[in-house]
Scaffold this motif. Structure first.
Motif, PDB file in Angstrom:
ATOM      1  N   GLU A  99      20.187  -2.894 -18.409  1.00  0.00           N
ATOM      2  CA  GLU A  99      19.229  -2.425 -19.311  1.00  0.00           C
ATOM      3  C   GLU A  99      18.815  -0.857 -19.552  1.00  0.00           C
ATOM      4  N   ASN A 100      18.815  -0.238 -18.237  1.00  0.00           N
ATOM      5  CA  ASN A 100      18.391   1.124 -18.332  1.00  0.00           C
ATOM      6  C   ASN A 100      19.252   2.085 -17.697  1.00  0.00           C
ATOM      7  N   PRO A 101      20.574   2.422 -18.435  1.00  0.00           N
ATOM      8  CA  PRO A 101      21.520   2.981 -17.858  1.00  0.00           C
ATOM      9  C   PRO A 101      21.257   4.340 -17.563  1.00  0.00           C
ATOM     10  N   GLY A 102      20.251   5.021 -17.806  1.00  0.00           N
ATOM     11  CA  GLY A 102      20.126   6.410 -17.364  1.00  0.00           C
ATOM     12  C   GLY A 102      19.060   6.469 -15.873  1.00  0.00           C
ATOM     13  N   LYS A 103      18.783   5.121 -15.666  1.00  0.00           N
ATOM     14  CA  LYS A 103      17.857   5.272 -14.386  1.00  0.00           C
ATOM     15  C   LYS A 103      18.511   4.558 -13.250  1.00  0.00           C
ATOM     16  N   GLU A 104      18.450   5.323 -12.059  1.00  0.00           N
ATOM     17  CA  GLU A 104      19.128   4.686 -10.820  1.00  0.00           C
ATOM     18  C   GLU A 104      18.315   3.652 -10.172  1.00  0.00           C
ATOM     19  N   MET A 105      18.895   2.541  -9.853  1.00  0.00           N
ATOM     20  CA  MET A 105      18.085   1.500  -9.146  1.00  0.00           C
ATOM     21  C   MET A 105      18.347   1.537  -7.720  1.00  0.00           C
ATOM     22  N   LEU A 106      17.722   1.729  -6.676  1.00  0.00           N
ATOM     23  CA  LEU A 106      17.983   1.585  -5.320  1.00  0.00           C
ATOM     24  C   LEU A 106      17.499   0.098  -4.893  1.00  0.00           C
ATOM     25  N   MET A 155       7.312  -5.462 -13.144  1.00  0.00           N
ATOM     26  CA  MET A 155       8.312  -4.579 -12.316  1.00  0.00           C
ATOM     27  C   MET A 155       9.254  -3.862 -13.311  1.00  0.00           C
ATOM     28  N   ILE A 156       9.718  -5.003 -14.037  1.00  0.00           N
ATOM     29  CA  ILE A 156      10.926  -4.582 -15.101  1.00  0.00           C
ATOM     30  C   ILE A 156      10.202  -4.016 -16.335  1.00  0.00           C
ATOM     31  N   ARG A 157       9.218  -3.973 -16.518  1.00  0.00           N
ATOM     32  CA  ARG A 157       8.476  -3.380 -17.397  1.00  0.00           C
ATOM     33  C   ARG A 157       8.182  -1.983 -17.223  1.00  0.00           C
ATOM     34  N   TYR A 158       7.622  -1.909 -15.914  1.00  0.00           N
ATOM     35  CA  TYR A 158       7.144  -0.756 -15.343  1.00  0.00           C
ATOM     36  C   TYR A 158       8.472   0.247 -15.260  1.00  0.00           C
ATOM     37  N   VAL A 159       9.672  -0.009 -14.904  1.00  0.00           N
ATOM     38  CA  VAL A 159      10.905   0.914 -15.060  1.00  0.00           C
ATOM     39  C   VAL A 159      11.189   1.087 -16.449  1.00  0.00           C
ATOM     40  N   GLU A 160      10.917   0.132 -17.566  1.00  0.00           N
ATOM     41  CA  GLU A 160      11.174   0.463 -18.796  1.00  0.00           C
ATOM     42  C   GLU A 160      10.367   1.549 -19.131  1.00  0.00           C
ATOM     43  N   ASN A 161       9.134   1.520 -18.907  1.00  0.00           N
ATOM     44  CA  ASN A 161       7.980   2.280 -19.570  1.00  0.00           C
ATOM     45  C   ASN A 161       7.834   3.718 -18.808  1.00  0.00           C
ATOM     46  N   THR A 162       8.582   4.067 -17.775  1.00  0.00           N
ATOM     47  CA  THR A 162       8.558   5.034 -17.121  1.00  0.00           C
ATOM     48  C   THR A 162       9.741   5.818 -17.227  1.00  0.00           C
ATOM     49  N   ALA A 201       0.750  -1.224   0.057  1.00  0.00           N
ATOM     50  CA  ALA A 201      -0.268  -0.104   0.107  1.00  0.00           C
ATOM     51  C   ALA A 201       0.797   1.282  -0.125  1.00  0.00           C
ATOM     52  N   ALA A 202       2.210   1.221   0.630  1.00  0.00           N
ATOM     53  CA  ALA A 202       2.880   2.271   0.644  1.00  0.00           C
ATOM     54  C   ALA A 202       3.775   2.618  -0.491  1.00  0.00           C
ATOM     55  N   SER A 203       3.679   1.681  -1.443  1.00  0.00           N
ATOM     56  CA  SER A 203       4.611   1.718  -2.733  1.00  0.00           C
ATOM     57  C   SER A 203       3.795   2.207  -3.616  1.00  0.00           C
ATOM     58  N   ASP A 204       4.562   2.461  -4.916  1.00  0.00           N
ATOM     59  CA  ASP A 204       3.864   3.076  -6.105  1.00  0.00           C
ATOM     60  C   ASP A 204       3.290   2.197  -7.180  1.00  0.00           C
ATOM     61  N   PHE A 205       3.843   0.897  -6.871  1.00  0.00           N
ATOM     62  CA  PHE A 205       3.631  -0.094  -8.055  1.00  0.00           C
ATOM     63  C   PHE A 205       3.775  -1.389  -7.407  1.00  0.00           C
ATOM     64  N   SER A 206       2.626  -2.486  -7.622  1.00  0.00           N
ATOM     65  CA  SER A 206       3.222  -3.720  -7.077  1.00  0.00           C
ATOM     66  C   SER A 206       2.897  -4.589  -8.367  1.00  0.00           C
ATOM     67  N   GLY A 207       3.774  -5.605  -8.669  1.00  0.00           N
ATOM     68  CA  GLY A 207       3.510  -6.418  -9.620  1.00  0.00           C
ATOM     69  C   GLY A 207       4.460  -7.761  -9.733  1.00  0.00           C
ATOM     70  N   SER A 208       4.339  -8.745 -10.607  1.00  0.00           N
ATOM     71  CA  SER A 208       5.440  -9.667 -10.650  1.00  0.00           C
ATOM     72  C   SER A 208       6.901  -9.183 -11.000  1.00  0.00           C
TER      73      SER A 208
END
Ligand code: 13P
Ligand code: SF4
Length: 350
Positions: free
Chosen positions: A293-300, A266-273, A255-262
């Motif tokens: 796969e997504n060099p411009g995006k920081e993954m914490l 989650m991979i597709r969510y990062v690719e598409n946002t 509930a406190a997150s912005d997205f939940s999925g398999s």
């Protein structure tokens, strides 16, 4: 020498993809293993399936297909490759065998289990069915074949709510993940009860069972560790962070997150946002795989929390699986046929 040239080429391809997530000396060491796996895979006409949690030097190199549990089940059902080398955990390799029994299925590490699969037995399911006669049993794919065999239909993290809704029944038994069940109950508008915490007298006739899900107390030892406090702390430090949680996380975390999925969702969510940074509340390796796969995006990610089962699958083990044909997954035919009905029913739902 051609072999050395082949290894060098493999190393350069790995470096291209992974230079920002894997140190160069490790890439050099692993290139030789990758080269040998690819050579043996072709020689043996094998197919390699890799779950999204595999470490980056394996995930980005040797699998023919990568994906979440549902996607890999579909690939396992339709592949012509033989053997099928499953770089994942035992319940996934068993599902491949259930769906494609004529093929040899190999799991590179003998002990790669799962805390959810280990949380329930076939006898537990039989007892629940006796206690709640006629109530359909939905079983998460993270279970062993004999538990699937006692079920009406399986589900994965990507289709759990759709599977429950497809049954069109007021009451369902949903096993064994307590948190996934609570998250699905919320999504499908059901309330949830746990018969282990109720007196033995509870029966389907009880009014408390209307629109109910009957759950079990299984938990993923990785996802159960994430907390709302983790989320709050990260949001405080990085107000622009987008937080993704796997549905095996506790409901307050989801509930406190912005997205939940398999994992694949989650991979597709990062690719598409287009957020500058994301926090992944799931097994840490997946963050490396997405970062590559997504060099411009920081993954914490919170890497103190790891899956000790997925982490057992290494490139060395994968090579040995192909070299020595190990470890062969067998499912007794009587169990396989019944388990297949539950998995097929899920695959037909889509
Ligand atoms: P996915 O089906 O989302 O890949 O999940 C499998 C799993 O074991 C998550 O912990
Ligand atoms: Fe099982 Fe959790 Fe590991 Fe997934 S992450 S394989 S659910 S223990």
């Amino acid at each position: 020498m051609p072999i050395i040239a082949g290894v060098q080429e493999t190393y350069l391809r790995m470096r291209d993809k992974l230079k920002d997530v894997v140190p160069d000396f490790e890439l050099q060491q692993k290139a030789e293993l990758v080269f040998e796996i690819l050579r043996l895979k072709a020689e043996r006409r094998a197919v390699i399936l890799g779950h999204n949690y595999m470490e980056p030097a394996l995930y980005h190199t040797v699998p023919d297909f990568t994906g979440d549990s549902l996607e890999l089940s579909r690939k396992a059902a339709e592949t012509d490759g033989d053997p099928i080398v499953f770089c994942g955990v035992r319940f996934m390799a068993e599902t491949a065998k259930i769906l494609n029994p004529k093929k040899t299925v190999l799991l590179p590490a003998q002990e790669a289990g799962c805390s959810l699969a280990g949380s329930i037995t076939a006898e537990d399911v039989r007892q629940l069915k006796q206690r709640f006669p006629g109530v359909p049993v939905v079983t998460y794919i993270n279970t062993y074949a004999d538990v699937k065999a006692e079920s009406d239909v399986c589900c994965t993290s990507s289709n759990a709510a759709a599977v429950v809704e497809s049954l069109n029944r007021e009451t369902v038994i949903f096993l064994p993940d307590e948190y996934l069940a609570k998250n699905v109950a919320k999504e499908t508008g059901k309330h949830i009860i746990f018969p282990m915490s109720h007196p033995a007298g509870l029966r389907t006739a009880d009014s408390s069972l209307d629109y109910a899900m009957i759950g079990w107390h299984g938990k993923c030892e990785v996802h159960e560790q994430f907390t709302v406090e983790d989320i709050e702390r990260v949001r405080q430090q990085f107000p622009d962070v987008v937080i993704l949680a796997h549905p095996e996380c506790p409901p307050d975390v989801v509930a406190a997150s912005d997205f939940s999925g398999s994992t694949s969702a989650m991979i597709r969510y990062v690719e598409n946002t287009q957020a500058p940074r994301y926090l992944l509340l799931t097994e840490c390796s997946m963050g490396d795989n997405i970062a590559a796969e997504n060099p411009g995006k920081e993954m914490l990610r919170l890497c103190s929390v790891r899956c000790p089962h997925m982490n057992q699958i290494t490139l060395e083990d994968t090579l040995n699986a192909l070299r020595y044909n190990r470890y062969v997954i067998d499912v007794p035919e009587e169990i396989r046929v019944r388990a297949k009905r539950a998995v097929d029913r899920m695959l037909a739902i889509g």
